[in-house]
Design a protein around this motif. Structure first.
Motif, PDB file in Angstrom:
ATOM      1  N   ASN A 194     -45.624 -62.930-111.588  1.00 25.58           N
ATOM      2  CA  ASN A 194     -46.694 -63.425-110.373  1.00 25.58           C
ATOM      3  C   ASN A 194     -47.367 -64.922-110.902  1.00 25.58           C
ATOM      4  OD1 ASN A 194     -46.606 -61.865-108.106  1.00 25.58           O
ATOM      5  ND2 ASN A 194     -46.865 -60.272-109.523  1.00 25.58           N
ATOM      6  N   LEU A 195     -47.189 -65.298-111.962  1.00 27.26           N
ATOM      7  CA  LEU A 195     -47.792 -66.314-112.425  1.00 27.26           C
ATOM      8  C   LEU A 195     -47.542 -67.617-111.515  1.00 27.26           C
ATOM      9  CD1 LEU A 195     -47.459 -66.412-116.496  1.00 27.26           C
ATOM     10  CD2 LEU A 195     -49.822 -66.245-115.110  1.00 27.26           C
ATOM     11  N   PRO A 196     -46.204 -67.911-111.114  1.00 25.87           N
ATOM     12  CA  PRO A 196     -46.123 -69.122-110.328  1.00 25.87           C
ATOM     13  C   PRO A 196     -47.016 -69.153-109.053  1.00 25.87           C
ATOM     14  CG  PRO A 196     -44.128 -68.261-111.048  1.00 25.87           C
ATOM     15  CD  PRO A 196     -45.185 -67.296-111.405  1.00 25.87           C
ATOM     16  N   LEU A 197     -47.296 -67.600-108.618  1.00 27.17           N
ATOM     17  CA  LEU A 197     -47.898 -67.502-107.259  1.00 27.17           C
ATOM     18  C   LEU A 197     -49.441 -67.713-107.017  1.00 27.17           C
ATOM     19  CD1 LEU A 197     -45.369 -64.712-106.224  1.00 27.17           C
ATOM     20  CD2 LEU A 197     -45.213 -67.221-105.610  1.00 27.17           C
ATOM     21  N   ASP A 198     -49.921 -67.353-108.205  1.00 23.48           N
ATOM     22  CA  ASP A 198     -51.520 -67.633-108.356  1.00 23.48           C
ATOM     23  C   ASP A 198     -51.943 -68.742-109.256  1.00 23.48           C
ATOM     24  OD1 ASP A 198     -52.904 -64.982-110.519  1.00 23.48           O
ATOM     25  OD2 ASP A 198     -51.232 -66.220-110.758  1.00 23.48           O
TER      26      ASP A 198
END
Lengths: 61, 729
Positions: A47-51
């Motif tokens: 989920n790193l790219p999304l937050d």
């Protein structure tokens, strides 16, 4: 020194076999590593790219 | 044990900082500009392939726009200018956000940007002027090579320092791809650029013949792997989840994808040299690793496509996702086709034909082109804090571009298979059906025409994008520094990072990637360079005479290798057509090697002595005068220009340094030999009714062409080397 080592290898065709074994070791190692990761970490990583606005949680180990 | 937790706000410090969007904007701008330039030059050379048949004098006799000089300009513009700038655009955008920090140094970012653009400009000037090393995709000459190395190091320092100062503990998989690409490209560039200068701009490759070929294709293949593929996979892993608004399908798969891909890729280079004079063991190694590459490549493709799980309805609406889906699919097709082309029996048919060109364009237009377009459509509105000006126009771009790709690759597949079969066709009596090479070329001209229409579509689509993006920029307002807040990594976690050796520590990670890729280099190239038995020497093979050397430099300058191979493969169809197949030992003085990778014209390795000197004179001046229907460009300047003689001593000295056995002190007297041999050729031409001064470039080029492949015939090299022997006594 290198020259001596290599020029004494009679059968150069052993190289591909060594390589293949090396690769299999790396490959198996990576698979074991990947599946040993726990699910929570994996979810967090993916989920790193999304937050990217706020760093509101952190992964603890 | 691992556990995820939300930290109490007061235990850490909330820091305010900003992302540098200006550097992203600069690289985005350069991507678009050089994309158009690269596509346009590609279109021009595609048209140049058939226009000479219709309007032979349309080239106006200008050397600077000759096919052989523009082709490196096209390939380098697309790879290093268009794709390169796109990579940097994506890296600078995603890294800051993934690591929750600004790039470490704005100054280094700017040096990287302007340095890279300066290199591109230097390429755009030096290629048309004919300054080339003669090694594909590494054509830039030594001063520019040094500049590339410096700028590359600047980029690397900035990346690693940013990683060290990050606020996010984990390095997302995209960053692994960036780091591995960076370190590998550095190694490839440095090793393949080993060259010794003989003037302020020109040099000779340190390696010769088969060694040069192996190093070059180890480089060439991995330029595709680590410049066109792995950085773009990093971009895929960041921008696809962004565009689809969901995380990547399987993060575990991405880990396996990464390590197996970078391990395998580095070995596959020799598949560019199947059936060549390269030793068999190296060829087999290339084939095996290429076939194995299907697995990680497809793992990556599937991971990308399945990221859209549950979002396929969006693909219908959203042009950005459309571009990305086609890009990833093209990646899948190209990475399936690549291993197939590495199978020897397929390669026997495909190699040297347009099949290869179709293959790379599936990758370049589909994978690199479409992913870049998708990212640009996603990124530009965000940088300017607005919406895309016209979704409809982006959809138009998608369909025109897609049609362009189809119209580009399908005719070339057709052309490749057709020509491959024509080369090999024997009559029942056992003769070649198409003995005249030209027949197999003129047959393909309709395909070349359709291909250039495909290229036009692709370019028109890209121009629509330029308009769309300009309008988007005009309606928005650029946010040069995007202010954000994030927590610093607390001290106690910084200590814990040490336990996660690989992903947490950028320097170690880079070293680990380096080790993985260097294994391939060591096992393949080192034995090749040092084991003498790999290059059986042939006593009758002698160094080039100084005049031939001058001629060879003209051959390289004009990019003859872009259309002519110097490698007769051991097939009956080739030995019938060209003569004895090529031996490793024949190339020992070839700095650089000139095997070529595409036969738009026939192989030249056995052309020496095949035609009289007068034929070469006529053919270079106007190919169609001796070979009606030929698509080869005219080279009138070679007829009129004087060859450069004053630096021959320096050329000989460089050759001597690299072990070419010219006698001691030969550099001082080489000029005399040049003149003697020139006069012989001029005299011979005079007898054929052609009056030409002995100091013209055509004399030197003829000398070189007439020497090619003669040494092992055992009779004619005596004359060519007579002066050398006199000198050595």
């Amino acid at each position: 020194m290198f020259r001596n080592i290599f020029s004494h290898i009679d059968n150069i065709s052993i190289f591909p076999i060594i390589t293949m074994i090396l690769f299999m070791l790396v490959f198996i190692g990576v698979i074991i590593y990947a599946f040993k990761l726990n699910k929570k970490s994996v979810d967090y990583y993916s989920n790193l790219p999304l937050d990217d606005k706020e760093n509101n949680k952190i992964n603890l180990e | 044990m691992n556990q995820t937790d939300t930290i109490n706000d007061n235990s850490r410090q909330l820091e305010t900082f900003s992302y540098d969007n200006t550097i992203v904007k600069l690289f985005a701008f350069a991507t678009v500009v050089f994309g158009i330039v690269g596509f346009l030059v590609g279109l021009i050379i595609a048209i140049q392939l058939y226009v000479p048949v219709i309007f032979p004098s349309l080239d106006f006799g200008i050397p600077y726009i000759s096919y052989g000089r523009l082709r490196p300009l096209h390939t380098n513009a697309v790879i290093f200018a268009f794709v390169g700038n796109a990579i940097f655009m994506g890296v600078y955008y995603s890294m800051q956000r993934l690591l929750k920090t600004r790039m470490w140094s704005d100054l280094l970012s700017r040096i990287h940007f302007w340095g890279w653009q300066l290199i591109i400009v230097a390429a755009a000037i030096s290629f048309p002027m004919g300054y080339t090393t003669g090694k594909e995709y590494a054509e830039l000459e030594w001063p520019i090579d040094i500049a590339i190395a410096i700028v590359w190091v600047v980029f690397g320092i900035n990346m690693i320092m940013t990683l060290i100062h990050r606020r996010e503990r984990h390095m997302y998989v995209a960053i692994w791809f960036y780091l591995a690409s960076w370190v590998t490209v550095a190694v490839l560039h440095i090793v393949n650029s080993f060259e010794i200068p003989y003037s302020w701009i020109k040099s000779y490759s340190l390696f010769a013949g088969v060694q040069d070929a192996l190093v070059q294709w180890w480089y060439g293949h991995n330029a595709v792997a680590f410049f066109l593929t792995t950085p773009f996979l990093g971009l895929m892993y960041y921008f696809m989840p962004k565009a689809a608004e969901r995380p990547v399908y399987s993060y575990r798969l991405s880990i396996i994808h990464f390590w197996s891909l970078i391990f395998l890729y580095i070995w596959a280079g020799p598949h560019h040299l199947l059936y060549s004079a390269l030793p068999d063991w190296a060829q087999s190694l290339g084939t095996v690793f290429s076939v194995m590459l299907i697995a990680p490549s497809w793992g990556g493709m599937i991971n990308g496509l399945l990221t859209l799980r549950g979002a396929w309805d969006k693909v219908r609406e959203d042009p950005i996702l459309k571009f990305m889906v086609v890009a990833v699919t093209a990646y899948g097709m190209a990475t399936f086709e690549g291993p197939m082309l590495s199978v020897k029996s397929v390669n026997a048919l495909s190699h040297f034909t347009d099949w290869t060109i179709a293959h790379v364009h599936t990758g370049a237009l589909g994978w690199n082109g479409f992913l870049t377009f998708g990212i640009l459509y996603w990124l530009i509105p965000r940088l300017w804090n607005t919406q895309l000006y016209s979704k409809k126009l982006a959809n138009w771009h998608f369909w025109i571009g897609f049609l362009g790709i189809i119209l580009y690759v399908v005719p070339l597949y057709w052309a490749g298979v057709t020509q491959g079969l024509m080369w090999k066709q024997f009559s029942p009596e056992g003769f070649l059906v198409y003995k005249n090479f030209l027949e197999t070329v003129t047959h393909l001209i309709p395909m070349y025409v359709i291909r250039s229409i495909g290229g036009t579509f692709f370019l028109v689509g890209a121009l629509l994008m330029v308009y769309n993006l300009i309008m988007t920029v005009r309606q928005g307002e650029f946010v040069s520094n995007e202010t954000v807040k994030a927590y610093a990594i607390p001290k106690e976690f910084k200590d814990k990072i040490n336990h996660r050796w690989l992903e947490a520590k950028p320097v170690q990670f880079t070293i680990a990637s380096f080790v993985v890729i260097i294994v391939g280099g060591l096992f393949e190239i080192v034995p090749m360079q040092i084991i003498k038995s790999n290059v059986p020497t042939i006593p009758s093979v002698k160094p080039y005479t100084p005049l031939e050397l001058i001629g060879r430099d003209i051959y390289i300058r004009e990019g003859c290798y872009t259309c002519h191979s110097q490698l007769v493969r051991p097939f009956r169809s080739e030995t019938e057509r060209y003569g004895e197949y090529s031996k490793v030992g024949e190339y020992v003085y070839d700095h650089p090697f000139q095997w070529g990778s595409k036969r738009t014209g026939p192989d030249l390795h056995r052309v020496g002595g095949k035609y009289p000197n007068a034929w070469h004179y006529q053919h270079i001046y106007d190919p169609q005068s001796v070979s009606p229907g030929s698509i080869m460009p005219r080279y009138p300047w070679i007829i009129y220009n004087d060859y450069e003689i004053k630096n021959i001593g320096s050329k000989i000295r460089v050759m001597q340094k690299m072990g070419v056995p010219y006698p001691d002190g030969y550099d001082l007297v080489a000029e005399q030999d040049v003149i003697t041999q020139s006069k012989e050729i001029a005299e011979d031409l005079k007898n054929s009714g052609i009056d030409v001064e002995h100091n013209k470039e055509i004399i030197a080029l003829t000398a070189y062409l007439q020497r090619l492949g003669k040494d092992i015939k055992g009779k004619n090299n005596v004359q060519a080397n007579i002066n050398l022997q006199v000198q050595s006594k």
